[in-house]
Design a protein around this motif. Structure first.
Motif, mmCIF file in Angstrom:
data_model
loop_
_atom_site.group_PDB
_atom_site.id
_atom_site.type_symbol
_atom_site.label_atom_id
_atom_site.label_comp_id
_atom_site.label_asym_id
_atom_site.label_seq_id
_atom_site.Cartn_x
_atom_site.Cartn_y
_atom_site.Cartn_z
ATOM 1 N N ASN A 244 19.078 -8.381 68.644
ATOM 2 C CA ASN A 244 18.970 -8.524 70.192
ATOM 3 C C ASN A 244 18.242 -7.306 70.836
ATOM 4 N N LEU A 245 18.905 -6.204 70.381
ATOM 5 C CA LEU A 245 18.539 -4.879 70.877
ATOM 6 C C LEU A 245 16.987 -4.748 70.497
ATOM 7 N N LEU A 246 16.918 -4.635 69.248
ATOM 8 C CA LEU A 246 15.508 -4.633 68.754
ATOM 9 C C LEU A 246 14.387 -5.387 69.371
ATOM 10 N N ALA A 247 14.635 -6.700 69.724
ATOM 11 C CA ALA A 247 13.952 -7.456 70.583
ATOM 12 C C ALA A 247 13.686 -6.991 71.969
ATOM 13 N N ALA A 248 14.576 -6.680 72.319
ATOM 14 C CA ALA A 248 14.896 -6.189 74.102
ATOM 15 C C ALA A 248 13.873 -4.817 73.937
ATOM 16 N N GLU A 249 14.027 -3.988 73.002
ATOM 17 C CA GLU A 249 13.326 -2.704 73.048
ATOM 18 C C GLU A 249 11.769 -3.149 72.821
ATOM 19 N N THR A 250 11.443 -4.053 71.955
ATOM 20 C CA THR A 250 10.240 -4.531 71.474
ATOM 21 C C THR A 250 9.531 -4.888 72.779
ATOM 22 N N ALA A 251 10.158 -5.785 73.547
ATOM 23 C CA ALA A 251 9.535 -6.474 74.784
ATOM 24 C C ALA A 251 9.334 -5.234 75.797
ATOM 25 N N SER A 252 10.337 -4.356 75.823
ATOM 26 C CA SER A 252 9.917 -3.443 76.758
ATOM 27 C C SER A 252 8.728 -2.550 76.568
ATOM 28 N N LEU A 253 8.546 -2.236 75.262
ATOM 29 C CA LEU A 253 7.672 -1.379 74.794
ATOM 30 C C LEU A 253 6.387 -2.105 75.154
ATOM 31 N N GLU A 254 6.233 -3.478 74.822
ATOM 32 C CA GLU A 254 5.159 -4.335 74.929
ATOM 33 C C GLU A 254 4.825 -4.382 76.362
ATOM 34 N N GLU A 255 5.665 -4.363 77.415
ATOM 35 C CA GLU A 255 5.161 -4.085 78.800
ATOM 36 C C GLU A 255 4.862 -2.898 79.138
ATOM 37 N N GLN A 256 5.342 -1.716 78.730
ATOM 38 C CA GLN A 256 4.740 -0.350 78.947
ATOM 39 C C GLN A 256 3.483 -0.211 78.417
ATOM 40 N N LEU A 257 3.197 -0.670 77.468
ATOM 41 C CA LEU A 257 1.777 -0.709 76.647
ATOM 42 C C LEU A 257 0.810 -1.831 77.115
ATOM 43 N N GLN A 258 1.181 -2.562 77.992
ATOM 44 C CA GLN A 258 0.227 -3.726 78.192
ATOM 45 C C GLN A 258 -1.161 -3.225 78.479
ATOM 46 N N GLY A 259 -1.609 -2.377 79.133
ATOM 47 C CA GLY A 259 -3.035 -1.955 79.341
ATOM 48 C C GLY A 259 -3.814 -1.325 78.000
ATOM 49 N N TRP A 260 -3.076 -0.932 77.064
ATOM 50 C CA TRP A 260 -3.489 -0.080 75.867
ATOM 51 C C TRP A 260 -3.631 -1.105 74.776
ATOM 52 N N GLY A 261 -3.342 -2.454 74.942
ATOM 53 C CA GLY A 261 -3.380 -3.455 73.908
ATOM 54 C C GLY A 261 -4.815 -3.392 73.200
ATOM 55 N N GLU A 262 -5.775 -3.627 73.855
ATOM 56 C CA GLU A 262 -7.243 -3.641 72.942
ATOM 57 C C GLU A 262 -7.595 -2.203 72.451
ATOM 58 N N VAL A 263 -7.097 -1.211 73.145
ATOM 59 C CA VAL A 263 -7.140 0.178 72.349
ATOM 60 C C VAL A 263 -6.340 0.253 70.963
ATOM 61 N N MET A 264 -5.294 0.120 71.186
ATOM 62 C CA MET A 264 -4.136 -0.124 70.016
ATOM 63 C C MET A 264 -4.637 -0.780 68.976
ATOM 64 N N LEU A 265 -5.114 -2.264 69.181
ATOM 65 C CA LEU A 265 -5.643 -3.231 68.249
ATOM 66 C C LEU A 265 -6.846 -2.462 67.506
ATOM 67 N N MET A 266 -7.865 -1.949 68.268
ATOM 68 C CA MET A 266 -8.968 -1.456 67.602
ATOM 69 C C MET A 266 -8.370 -0.009 66.717
ATOM 70 N N ALA A 267 -7.649 0.623 67.157
ATOM 71 C CA ALA A 267 -7.042 1.636 66.236
ATOM 72 C C ALA A 267 -6.413 1.219 65.010
ATOM 73 N N ASP A 268 -5.913 0.235 65.145
ATOM 74 C CA ASP A 268 -5.152 -0.270 63.817
ATOM 75 C C ASP A 268 -6.298 -0.823 63.174
ATOM 76 N N LYS A 269 -7.228 -1.626 63.409
ATOM 77 C CA LYS A 269 -8.399 -1.940 62.758
ATOM 78 C C LYS A 269 -9.081 -0.443 61.975
ATOM 79 N N VAL A 270 -9.268 0.208 62.945
ATOM 80 C CA VAL A 270 -9.894 1.564 62.256
ATOM 81 C C VAL A 270 -8.804 2.130 60.963
ATOM 82 N N LEU A 271 -7.670 2.218 61.257
ATOM 83 C CA LEU A 271 -6.769 2.903 60.445
ATOM 84 C C LEU A 271 -6.475 2.209 59.078
ATOM 85 N N ARG A 272 -6.588 0.815 59.289
ATOM 86 C CA ARG A 272 -6.449 0.097 58.172
ATOM 87 C C ARG A 272 -7.829 -0.290 57.173
ATOM 88 N N TRP A 273 -8.778 0.311 57.918
ATOM 89 C CA TRP A 273 -10.080 0.052 57.254
ATOM 90 C C TRP A 273 -10.645 -1.185 56.872
#
Length: 163
Positions: A10-39
């Motif tokens: 439950n703590l992990l789920a709550a922290e994950t939800a909080s982090l997702e909310e904080q990074l809401q505007g960075w979702g596309e950037v993070m997805l692109m960075a993930d694609k680049v780092l995973r080649w």
């Protein structure tokens, strides 16, 4: 035991939800960075190396690079998990702790003496940025397997000589 697991989940789920909310505007950037780092494309590894090389070759960025390195050092110092492991080793096996520290510090000092700091930093940063892609494509496991086979060959040869 199950209550502790549920609370941890439950703590992990709550922290994950909080982090997702904080990074809401960075979702596309993070997805692109993930694609680049995973080649996900064949040209991503050379692009990573090119960008890292460009950053290291531009003298105007050296001050910013220094600040980034300083932040990395501060982050490293906050890694409490490693400290706990180290102090556990110190308490439980002081001789092993002493020998490990002596060998580790000597190795770091030797590498630091042999390789220029900027080159060493360049190699470390490039390796860290390529690490997710190397892991994703199984390259790390391939070379670890090769190293294990070679070590086993050497051990078998040593056994034959001892017989």
């Amino acid at each position: 035991m199950a209550e502790g697991d549920n609370r941890s989940t439950n703590l992990l789920a709550a922290e994950t939800a909080s982090l997702e909310e904080q990074l809401q505007g960075w979702g596309e950037v993070m997805l692109m960075a993930d694609k680049v780092l995973r080649w996900e494309r064949a040209w991503f590894p050379p692009a990573i190396m090119g960008v890292v090389s460009l950053v290291f070759l531009t003298t105007e960025q050296q001050q910013r690079f220094h600040e980034i390195c300083s932040n990395l050092v501060k982050t490293r110092r906050r890694a409490v998990g490693w400290w706990k492991r180290l102090f556990t080793l110190k308490e439980e096996k002081p001789k092993m702790y002493f020998m490990t520290m002596i060998v580790s510090l000597a190795a770091v000092a030797w590498v630091g003496q042999q390789v220029h700091n900027l080159l060493l930093t360049y190699l470390i940063v490039t390796s860290l940025l390529l690490l997710p892609g190397l892991n994703q494509h199984g390259i790390i496991l391939k070379y670890i397997g090769m190293a294990k086979r070679e070590i086993n060959k050497l051990l078998k040869q040593k056994e034959k000589k001892n017989e």
